[in-house]
Design a protein around this motif. Structure first.
Motif, PDB file in Angstrom:
ATOM      1  N   GLY A  30     -14.482 -26.344   1.485  1.00  0.00           N
ATOM      2  CA  GLY A  30     -15.263 -25.126   1.372  1.00  0.00           C
ATOM      3  C   GLY A  30     -14.477 -24.055   0.640  1.00  0.00           C
ATOM      4  N   MET A  32     -13.677 -19.670   0.772  1.00  0.00           N
ATOM      5  CA  MET A  32     -13.790 -18.387   1.471  1.00  0.00           C
ATOM      6  C   MET A  32     -13.788 -17.283   0.418  1.00  0.00           C
ATOM      7  SD  MET A  32     -14.099 -17.292   4.607  1.00  0.00           S
ATOM      8  CE  MET A  32     -13.249 -18.447   5.694  1.00  0.00           C
ATOM      9  N   HIS A  50     -16.250 -12.024   5.253  1.00  0.00           N
ATOM     10  CA  HIS A  50     -15.776 -13.330   4.821  1.00  0.00           C
ATOM     11  C   HIS A  50     -16.996 -14.224   4.608  1.00  0.00           C
ATOM     12  CE1 HIS A  50     -12.234 -11.583   6.667  1.00  0.00           C
ATOM     13  NE2 HIS A  50     -11.486 -12.604   6.279  1.00  0.00           N
ATOM     14  N   TYR A  52     -18.140 -17.762   3.875  1.00  0.00           N
ATOM     15  CA  TYR A  52     -17.673 -19.148   3.819  1.00  0.00           C
ATOM     16  C   TYR A  52     -18.782 -20.016   3.249  1.00  0.00           C
ATOM     17  CZ  TYR A  52     -15.855 -23.731   4.950  1.00  0.00           C
ATOM     18  OH  TYR A  52     -15.405 -25.034   4.847  1.00  0.00           O
ATOM     19  N   PRO A  54     -19.496 -23.800   2.465  1.00  0.00           N
ATOM     20  CA  PRO A  54     -18.998 -25.167   2.652  1.00  0.00           C
ATOM     21  C   PRO A  54     -19.373 -26.050   1.473  1.00  0.00           C
ATOM     22  CG  PRO A  54     -21.027 -24.860   3.884  1.00  0.00           C
ATOM     23  CD  PRO A  54     -20.719 -23.526   3.240  1.00  0.00           C
ATOM     24  N   PRO A  59     -24.186 -21.534   3.712  1.00  0.00           N
ATOM     25  CA  PRO A  59     -23.062 -20.604   3.847  1.00  0.00           C
ATOM     26  C   PRO A  59     -23.187 -19.751   5.099  1.00  0.00           C
ATOM     27  CG  PRO A  59     -24.581 -19.822   2.176  1.00  0.00           C
ATOM     28  CD  PRO A  59     -25.057 -21.181   2.574  1.00  0.00           C
ATOM     29  N   VAL A  88     -12.581 -16.314  12.416  1.00  0.00           N
ATOM     30  CA  VAL A  88     -13.367 -16.940  11.355  1.00  0.00           C
ATOM     31  C   VAL A  88     -13.596 -18.423  11.608  1.00  0.00           C
ATOM     32  CG1 VAL A  88     -13.197 -17.692   8.952  1.00  0.00           C
ATOM     33  CG2 VAL A  88     -12.937 -15.281   9.507  1.00  0.00           C
ATOM     34  N   ILE A  92     -17.179 -20.403  12.162  1.00  0.00           N
ATOM     35  CA  ILE A  92     -17.627 -21.482  11.283  1.00  0.00           C
ATOM     36  C   ILE A  92     -18.068 -22.682  12.120  1.00  0.00           C
ATOM     37  CG2 ILE A  92     -16.819 -23.203   9.611  1.00  0.00           C
ATOM     38  CD1 ILE A  92     -15.115 -20.972   8.352  1.00  0.00           C
ATOM     39  N   MET A 103      -9.198 -25.580   1.631  1.00  0.00           N
ATOM     40  CA  MET A 103     -10.155 -24.510   1.373  1.00  0.00           C
ATOM     41  C   MET A 103      -9.780 -23.747   0.112  1.00  0.00           C
ATOM     42  SD  MET A 103     -11.282 -21.455   4.007  1.00  0.00           S
ATOM     43  CE  MET A 103      -9.668 -20.633   3.992  1.00  0.00           C
ATOM     44  N   MET A 105      -9.757 -20.322  -2.193  1.00  0.00           N
ATOM     45  CA  MET A 105      -9.792 -18.861  -2.115  1.00  0.00           C
ATOM     46  C   MET A 105      -9.505 -18.293  -3.508  1.00  0.00           C
ATOM     47  SD  MET A 105      -7.953 -18.077   1.596  1.00  0.00           S
ATOM     48  CE  MET A 105      -8.824 -16.543   1.897  1.00  0.00           C
ATOM     49  N   TYR A 118      -3.372 -15.037   5.593  1.00  0.00           N
ATOM     50  CA  TYR A 118      -4.302 -16.138   5.865  1.00  0.00           C
ATOM     51  C   TYR A 118      -3.572 -17.448   6.109  1.00  0.00           C
ATOM     52  CZ  TYR A 118      -8.266 -13.145   4.988  1.00  0.00           C
ATOM     53  OH  TYR A 118      -9.192 -12.153   5.092  1.00  0.00           O
TER      54      TYR A 118
END
Length: 401
Positions: A30, A32, A50, A52, A54, A59, A88, A92, A103, A105, A118
């Motif tokens: 996913g 973020m 945030h 997210y 996936p 989302p 978070v 999720i 993930m 970013m 993070y």
């Protein structure tokens, strides 16, 4: 007060699908999304949170501030109030998604301290950069986005056409800039001109007269300007505009998030034959490049064609800057940000695609004299660049008396 949904779900759904295809191709679970522009693109709001997305599934947008406004502005189906980023992963999972182990970013714009934060709160998650795929997705505009850019371009033309009535001998550059910006604001200019590059800042654009327009600066632009302070170091300053000055108006119109970039040249009195000839050569260069702006053309090839034209016409010495201050590009993508893909620059191998919107800005810089040239926002079509900004392109003469 009711706030309208800024972007329809029918627009956001394919954007998310395109990102999910990239996530699957990269083997990521996913992404973020945190940065304001990307949040707006994928959710329809810039409320702090945030998002997210996936690789498979719907989302989840976890909003810190302001939740109620985000709910009114975003058409997404799942919005949750977020008290702390530490929650978070739990949120999720509670929404039926598997917490990611790999993930994406936006590492191109994320501060190092935020990245390490993070990494600390997601100790079992491998973080990879997803900014490249996001920028490539955003480079190709939908019909909805093109319509907004067309509107920004039309409003840009309106403001440009006000210049002769505003320009007067003896007024300062910053005074004239304020009057032009008032006309833009009156028409709905959002005020902010967003840029992605780290440290990049701009307020409306550049408006300078005579030798001021040729003052170089730190920014990646052929023009700089003296500005009102070294704290800004670009744009208009306190110099009074004189008879005979060439006045550069290089401004961005920002309409409902989307940008149109345009440059026009004005002259207080008749410009010199040398400046008219230089400006005419630039218009001829633009005419040569426009048919090349088709799907499949390489960005770097357009740059090389411009450089070859400049050499043939004997204008290379002042093209896109003078001496060590010369920049190595002649255009850039525009959309929600001013520095989008593609960049029409030396060595760029990115191929143009239908739906890209590009500001082409060939200019000539004459130190201690001024600037001539043009900038228009274009749409890539099967027939080449479709020009979206249409104000008069020749040097517009304004009586100096």
């Amino acid at each position: 007060m009711d706030l309208p949904i800024s972007t329809p779900l029918s627009e956001i759904t394919p954007r998310i699908a395109h990102l999910q295809a990239s996530l699957n191709q990269m083997g990521l679970d996913g992404a973020m999304i945190l940065q304001n522009t990307d949040l707006f693109y994928f959710s329809g709001t810039i409320q702090q949170g945030h998002l997210y997305i996936p690789a498979e599934g719907e989302p989840v947008f976890m909003v810190h501030k302001n939740f109620e406004r985000a709910r009114m502005e975003s058409p997404l189906g799942t919005l949750i109030k977020l008290d702390s980023p530490k929650s978070v992963m739990d949120l999720i999972q509670k929404n039926g998604l598997k917490p990611p182990t790999i993930m994406g970013m936006e590492l191109d714009v994320m501060p190092a301290s935020t990245y390490f934060y993070y990494k600390k709160i997601f100790p079992h998650v491998e973080i990879q950069d997803i900014s490249g795929p996001i920028r490539k997705i955003r480079a190709i505009k939908s019909a909805y986005e093109v319509d907004l850019i067309r509107k920004a371009a039309a409003l840009s033309d309106e403001v440009t056409e006000m210049m002769p009535s505003l320009l007067k001998v003896g007024m300062t550059e910053v005074d004239l800039a304020g009057r032009v910006e008032a006309e833009a604001r009156r028409r709905g200019h959002q005020g902010l001109v967003r840029m992605r590059m780290w440290g990049a800042e701009m307020f409306y654009g550049h408006l300078m007269a005579g030798p001021s327009a040729a003052v170089p600066s730190c920014i990646p632009s052929p023009t700089g300007g003296p500005s009102v302070s070294p704290a800004v170091a670009q744009g208009p300053g306190f110099r009074k505009i004189q008879p005979g000055d060439l006045v550069l108006l290089d401004y961005v119109f920002a309409w409902k998030g989307y940008l149109a970039d345009s440059t026009r040249i004005f002259s207080l009195g008749e410009p010199s034959p040398e400046m008219v000839a230089a400006h005419t050569a630039i218009l001829e260069m633009q005419a040569r490049l426009k048919p090349m702006g088709k799907p499949g053309a390489l960005a770097g090839d357009l740059y090389q064609e411009a450089m070859a034209f400049a050499s043939q016409r004997g204008i290379s010495e002042n093209f896109m800057g003078a001496g060590e201050n010369r920049v190595r590009f002649i255009g850039h993508g525009v959309g929600l940000e001013l520095d989008e893909l593609p960049v029409i620059a030396q060595g760029q191998r990115m191929a143009l695609e239908a739906g890209m919107t590009i500001a082409l800005e060939p200019k000539m810089i004459f130190p201690d004299v001024g600037v001539v040239g043009i900038e228009n926002t274009h749409l890539v079509t099967p027939d080449g660049f479709e020009q979206l900004t249409h104000a008069e392109e020749s040097i517009v003469c304004v009586p100096a008396g």
